[in-house]
Motif scaffolding. Structure first.
Motif, PDB file in Angstrom:
ATOM      1  N   SER A  14     -21.748  95.304 -48.336  1.00 26.97           N
ATOM      2  CA  SER A  14     -20.403  94.942 -47.844  1.00 26.97           C
ATOM      3  C   SER A  14     -19.334  95.815 -48.498  1.00 26.97           C
ATOM      4  O   SER A  14     -18.492  96.404 -47.805  1.00 26.97           O
ATOM      5  CB  SER A  14     -20.077  93.479 -48.172  1.00 26.97           C
ATOM      6  OG  SER A  14     -21.083  92.626 -47.744  1.00 26.97           O
ATOM      7  N   GLU A  30     -18.513  97.864 -59.810  1.00 22.26           N
ATOM      8  CA  GLU A  30     -19.857  97.290 -59.700  1.00 22.26           C
ATOM      9  C   GLU A  30     -20.355  96.895 -61.095  1.00 22.26           C
ATOM     10  O   GLU A  30     -20.292  97.685 -62.033  1.00 22.26           O
ATOM     11  CB  GLU A  30     -20.817  98.304 -59.047  1.00 22.26           C
ATOM     12  CG  GLU A  30     -22.294  97.977 -59.147  1.00 22.26           C
ATOM     13  CD  GLU A  30     -22.671  96.578 -58.601  1.00 22.26           C
ATOM     14  OE1 GLU A  30     -22.241  96.245 -57.490  1.00 22.26           O
ATOM     15  OE2 GLU A  30     -23.366  95.831 -59.320  1.00 22.26           O
ATOM     16  N   LEU A  38     -28.299  93.338 -53.386  1.00 25.41           N
ATOM     17  CA  LEU A  38     -29.617  92.773 -53.046  1.00 25.41           C
ATOM     18  C   LEU A  38     -30.499  93.813 -52.345  1.00 25.41           C
ATOM     19  O   LEU A  38     -31.679  93.554 -52.120  1.00 25.41           O
ATOM     20  CB  LEU A  38     -29.457  91.557 -52.132  1.00 25.41           C
ATOM     21  CG  LEU A  38     -28.961  90.267 -52.784  1.00 25.41           C
ATOM     22  CD1 LEU A  38     -28.628  89.228 -51.724  1.00 25.41           C
ATOM     23  CD2 LEU A  38     -30.016  89.719 -53.745  1.00 25.41           C
ATOM     24  N   HIS A  54     -37.427  94.187 -47.021  1.00 24.94           N
ATOM     25  CA  HIS A  54     -36.224  94.641 -46.323  1.00 24.94           C
ATOM     26  C   HIS A  54     -36.579  95.667 -45.251  1.00 24.94           C
ATOM     27  O   HIS A  54     -37.403  96.564 -45.497  1.00 24.94           O
ATOM     28  CB  HIS A  54     -35.241  95.305 -47.291  1.00 24.94           C
ATOM     29  CG  HIS A  54     -34.352  94.343 -48.014  1.00 24.94           C
ATOM     30  ND1 HIS A  54     -34.803  93.518 -49.017  1.00 24.94           N
ATOM     31  CD2 HIS A  54     -33.024  94.063 -47.870  1.00 24.94           C
ATOM     32  CE1 HIS A  54     -33.796  92.786 -49.467  1.00 24.94           C
ATOM     33  NE2 HIS A  54     -32.708  93.090 -48.789  1.00 24.94           N
ATOM     34  N   SER A  55     -35.972  95.538 -44.080  1.00 24.62           N
ATOM     35  CA  SER A  55     -36.049  96.603 -43.068  1.00 24.62           C
ATOM     36  C   SER A  55     -34.709  96.644 -42.352  1.00 24.62           C
ATOM     37  O   SER A  55     -33.932  95.695 -42.427  1.00 24.62           O
ATOM     38  CB  SER A  55     -37.182  96.335 -42.076  1.00 24.62           C
ATOM     39  OG  SER A  55     -36.921  95.146 -41.366  1.00 24.62           O
ATOM     40  N   ILE A 409     -26.557  86.405 -43.567  1.00 23.82           N
ATOM     41  CA  ILE A 409     -26.462  87.660 -42.816  1.00 23.82           C
ATOM     42  C   ILE A 409     -27.198  88.761 -43.559  1.00 23.82           C
ATOM     43  O   ILE A 409     -27.314  88.739 -44.780  1.00 23.82           O
ATOM     44  CB  ILE A 409     -24.984  88.086 -42.574  1.00 23.82           C
ATOM     45  CG1 ILE A 409     -24.161  88.040 -43.875  1.00 23.82           C
ATOM     46  CG2 ILE A 409     -24.366  87.217 -41.501  1.00 23.82           C
ATOM     47  CD1 ILE A 409     -22.733  88.523 -43.703  1.00 23.82           C
TER      48      ILE A 409
HETATM   49  C1  LIG Z   1     -35.573  88.227 -49.606  1.00 21.88           C
HETATM   50  C2  LIG Z   1     -34.504  88.923 -48.839  1.00 21.88           C
HETATM   51  C3  LIG Z   1     -34.843  89.689 -47.743  1.00 21.88           C
HETATM   52  C4  LIG Z   1     -33.860  90.355 -47.015  1.00 21.88           C
HETATM   53  N1  LIG Z   1     -34.219  91.131 -45.950  1.00 21.88           N
HETATM   54  C5  LIG Z   1     -33.310  91.908 -45.367  1.00 21.88           C
HETATM   55  C6  LIG Z   1     -33.693  92.832 -44.362  1.00 21.88           C
HETATM   56  O1  LIG Z   1     -34.847  92.939 -43.975  1.00 21.88           O
HETATM   57  N2  LIG Z   1     -32.734  93.636 -43.841  1.00 21.88           N
HETATM   58  C7  LIG Z   1     -31.443  93.579 -44.260  1.00 21.88           C
HETATM   59  O2  LIG Z   1     -30.620  94.371 -43.783  1.00 21.88           O
HETATM   60  N3  LIG Z   1     -31.031  92.676 -45.167  1.00 21.88           N
HETATM   61  C8  LIG Z   1     -31.936  91.840 -45.733  1.00 21.88           C
HETATM   62  N4  LIG Z   1     -31.551  90.941 -46.687  1.00 21.88           N
HETATM   63  C9  LIG Z   1     -30.127  90.679 -46.897  1.00 21.88           C
HETATM   64  C10 LIG Z   1     -29.382  91.714 -47.720  1.00 21.88           C
HETATM   65  O3  LIG Z   1     -30.079  91.980 -48.905  1.00 21.88           O
HETATM   66  C11 LIG Z   1     -27.998  91.142 -48.016  1.00 21.88           C
HETATM   67  O4  LIG Z   1     -27.433  90.610 -46.825  1.00 21.88           O
HETATM   68  C12 LIG Z   1     -27.009  92.171 -48.533  1.00 21.88           C
HETATM   69  O5  LIG Z   1     -27.488  92.872 -49.645  1.00 21.88           O
HETATM   70  C13 LIG Z   1     -25.718  91.468 -48.937  1.00 21.88           C
HETATM   71  O6  LIG Z   1     -24.758  92.436 -49.241  1.00 21.88           O
HETATM   72  P1  LIG Z   1     -23.430  92.064 -50.029  1.00 21.88           P
HETATM   73  O7  LIG Z   1     -22.735  93.330 -50.284  1.00 21.88           O
HETATM   74  O8  LIG Z   1     -22.713  90.999 -49.293  1.00 21.88           O
HETATM   75  O9  LIG Z   1     -23.920  91.382 -51.386  1.00 21.88           O
HETATM   76  P2  LIG Z   1     -24.892  91.887 -52.523  1.00 21.88           P
HETATM   77  O10 LIG Z   1     -25.957  92.732 -51.964  1.00 21.88           O
HETATM   78  O11 LIG Z   1     -25.267  90.647 -53.254  1.00 21.88           O
HETATM   79  O12 LIG Z   1     -23.972  92.793 -53.431  1.00 21.88           O
HETATM   80  C14 LIG Z   1     -22.973  92.235 -54.248  1.00 21.88           C
HETATM   81  C15 LIG Z   1     -22.708  93.203 -55.387  1.00 21.88           C
HETATM   82  O13 LIG Z   1     -21.640  92.680 -56.176  1.00 21.88           O
HETATM   83  C16 LIG Z   1     -21.943  92.919 -57.542  1.00 21.88           C
HETATM   84  N5  LIG Z   1     -21.187  91.944 -58.351  1.00 21.88           N
HETATM   85  C17 LIG Z   1     -21.369  90.600 -58.401  1.00 21.88           C
HETATM   86  N6  LIG Z   1     -20.522  90.052 -59.269  1.00 21.88           N
HETATM   87  C18 LIG Z   1     -19.758  91.054 -59.764  1.00 21.88           C
HETATM   88  C19 LIG Z   1     -18.706  91.116 -60.708  1.00 21.88           C
HETATM   89  N7  LIG Z   1     -18.246  90.026 -61.321  1.00 21.88           N
HETATM   90  N8  LIG Z   1     -18.132  92.312 -60.973  1.00 21.88           N
HETATM   91  C20 LIG Z   1     -18.585  93.443 -60.355  1.00 21.88           C
HETATM   92  N9  LIG Z   1     -19.593  93.441 -59.475  1.00 21.88           N
HETATM   93  C21 LIG Z   1     -20.180  92.268 -59.177  1.00 21.88           C
HETATM   94  C22 LIG Z   1     -23.442  92.717 -57.614  1.00 21.88           C
HETATM   95  O14 LIG Z   1     -24.017  93.330 -58.768  1.00 21.88           O
HETATM   96  C23 LIG Z   1     -23.891  93.377 -56.324  1.00 21.88           C
HETATM   97  O15 LIG Z   1     -24.178  94.743 -56.499  1.00 21.88           O
HETATM   98  C24 LIG Z   1     -32.506  90.228 -47.407  1.00 21.88           C
HETATM   99  C25 LIG Z   1     -32.164  89.465 -48.523  1.00 21.88           C
HETATM  100  C26 LIG Z   1     -33.139  88.810 -49.237  1.00 21.88           C
HETATM  101  C27 LIG Z   1     -32.761  87.994 -50.439  1.00 21.88           C
END
Ligand SMILES: Cc1cc2nc3c(=O)[nH]c(=O)nc-3n(C[C@H](O)[C@H](O)[C@H](O)COP(=O)(O)OP(=O)(O)OC[C@H]3O[C@@H](n4cnc5c(N)ncnc54)[C@H](O)[C@@H]3O)c2cc1C
Length: 445
Positions: A14, A30, A38, A54-55, A409
């Motif tokens: 995101s 970060e 994730l 993940h895919s 999502i």
């Molecule tokens: C088991 C599993 C399988 C999945 N399979 C798929 C798939 O096949 N395909 C797919 O596209 N997606 C998949 N996903 C979903 C995908 O991983 C997530 O939707 C996506 O990574 C979320 O992105 P995000 O940026 O919202 O949050 P995150 O990926 O959680 O990133 C948030 C970031 O914020 C940082 N952060 C948190 N707190 C702080 C702070 N206080 N200060 C600074 N930084 C901070 C964290 O370190 C992290 O890097 C899967 C997830 C899981 C758990």
């Protein structure tokens, strides 16, 4: 003190997509020492693991183009091969479309009979009721109820139905096309087209986005936010001044970092439920050429609900001498798991299923714990999210992402939302910098 127009917390999908789309001054902080959230990957003992299977697959054209651009077209695409292990055999996924391949005629008859008695699922009050109304008692009993109880690690009548159309496939005889022309996600099927970086792990997509960004600061964990003075402070004492803040960290943690948050709001956020995962990482001593990409298991005696054979994600991984396997075990206070037994029981199961010759084929195992893995759609979730978002937006704080919005999502939708927010913030920045405009404006929620 460093000042920035837009401060972004979190370099997951995101935050990275948001930064990529911004055309004005920003800073992306970060907490960890690498990007991807994730979607990070782990390199160990000759294998590459992701944080659970993940895919890449998306109905969003902007996201597909972004990924193709940053990877310079080096995206490996293939047909999804997912199976369900049930009644001693592997059948294609999902169960509700392929149960007639189960060798036990009584099970098949029960599933067929249940399907003839289904009711309109639109009237279901909760996820448990939805399963029985939509699929009938046979499919519910033989797979859907035990699988979902195991996956969600709680009473599934506490889960609402708002997320289902994007995730749960319809039964046999219903035509469902996986839409790649825009619009909403459709449930994955056996045979859906999926993609993965041609080289390395899933994180390569996000490393490639980060490589095109100017202002990413790693190892900067935000621990305190002062909305009145518009500052964010990190654990090592750095203070950043912002005009607008976008957070992707889990909502309850964000509210605790924010000074002066009313106690009632913190308590309300504490009601948001999530599911944690223990991902068992296993290395097999050979490439496992005949394994599928995923196996789903409802049997409670087998700890993981899903096992991902990561080295079938691309040809470059397939060519490695060993195979990386990720076994996902969901955890919650409502479920007891014998942690030490997970690796041996999984190896025994894989042998029984004909994937390994023997449990000794596993030459290394380790694990990771993912505290925030899946947001849970409780009945109160929409109301809680709306209240929190309203409070934050009055302070020019926006939240996006899986736990920033508490939405089930995938990375593609996170990127889509990041890009959409960047376009809205670019317009605001353009207006607020033009002469005659003194006030900032917020994008439509
Ligand atoms: C088991 C599993 C399988 C999945 N399979 C798929 C798939 O096949 N395909 C797919 O596209 N997606 C998949 N996903 C979903 C995908 O991983 C997530 O939707 C996506 O990574 C979320 O992105 P995000 O940026 O919202 O949050 P995150 O990926 O959680 O990133 C948030 C970031 O914020 C940082 N952060 C948190 N707190 C702080 C702070 N206080 N200060 C600074 N930084 C901070 C964290 O370190 C992290 O890097 C899967 C997830 C899981 C758990």
């Amino acid at each position: 003190m460093q000042s920035t127009e837009t401060l972004i917390i979190g370099a997951g999908p995101s935050g990275l997509a948001l930064a990529y789309g911004l055309n004005h001054d920003y800073l992306l902080l970060e907490a960890e020492n690498s990007v991807g959230g994730l979607c990070r990957s782990i390199h160990s003992h000759g294998a590459i693991f992701d944080i659970g299977g993940h895919s890449f697959h998306t109905p969003h054209r902007d996201v597909y183009e972004l990924v193709q651009t940053v990877l310079d077209g080096k995206l490996y695409e293939q047909t999804r091969d997912a199976r369900v292990y049930t009644h001693g055999v592997l059948i294609p996924y999902p169960f509700q479309k392929f149960y007639d391949l189960i060798p036990d005629p009584d099970v098949v008859r029960e599933c067929e009979e249940g399907l003839t008695q289904t009711l309109a699922s639109g009237g279901a009050a909760n996820f448990e009721e939805y399963i029985v109304r939509k699929f009938g008692s046979g499919i519910a009993r033989h797979f859907m109820l035990p699988y979902n109880r195991k996956l969600w690690a709680r009473d599934i009548s506490t889960i609402s139905c708002e997320w289902i159309s994007e995730r749960v496939a319809a039964p046999k005889g219903t035509l469902e096309a996986f839409d790649t022309s825009g619009g909403e996600r459709r449930p994955l099927q056996h045979g859906t087209s999926v993609a993965y970086p041609s080289q390395g792990g899933y994180e390569e997509i996000f490393r490639a986005i980060a490589a095109r960004l100017r202002n990413v600061a790693l190892r900067q964990r935000v621990t305190a936010i002062d909305a009145e003075h518009r500052t964010a402070t990190t654990s090592d004492g750095n203070v950043y001044h912002w005009r607008r803040l976008v957070s992707t960290m889990p909502l309850p943690i964000l509210l605790c970092c924010l000074q002066d948050t009313p106690h009632e709001l913190i308590t309300l956020a504490g009601e948001l439920e999530y599911m944690s995962l223990r991902v068992e990482l296993l290395v097999a001593n050979s490439p496992l050429l005949h394994a599928p990409q995923r196996i789903y298991v409802a049997d409670p005696a087998v700890p993981p609900h899903k096992i991902a054979f990561n080295h079938h994600s691309s040809d470059s991984l397939r060519a490695r001498p060993h195979h990386g396997i990720m076994a996902e075990v969901s955890c919650s206070p409502m479920k007891t798991v014998d942690q030490e037994a997970i690796a041996p029981l999984t190896a025994n199961f894989l042998t029984r299923a004909g994937i390994l010759d023997s449990p000794q084929d596993i030459i290394w195992s380790g694990h990771i714990i993912v505290k925030h893995a899946y947001p849970v759609y409780t009945h109160r979730r929409p109301q809680i999210i709306a209240e929190i978002k309203e409070y934050l937006q009055q302070r020019d704080i926006y939240t996006i992402g899986r736990f920033g919005e508490w939405e089930y999502i995938n990375a593609d939708k996170c990127m889509h939302k990041g890009l959409a927010l960047s376009h809205a913030l670019n317009k605001i920045a353009a207006v607020s910098h033009s002469p005659g405009w003194l006030d900032d404006r917020r994008p439509a929620p």
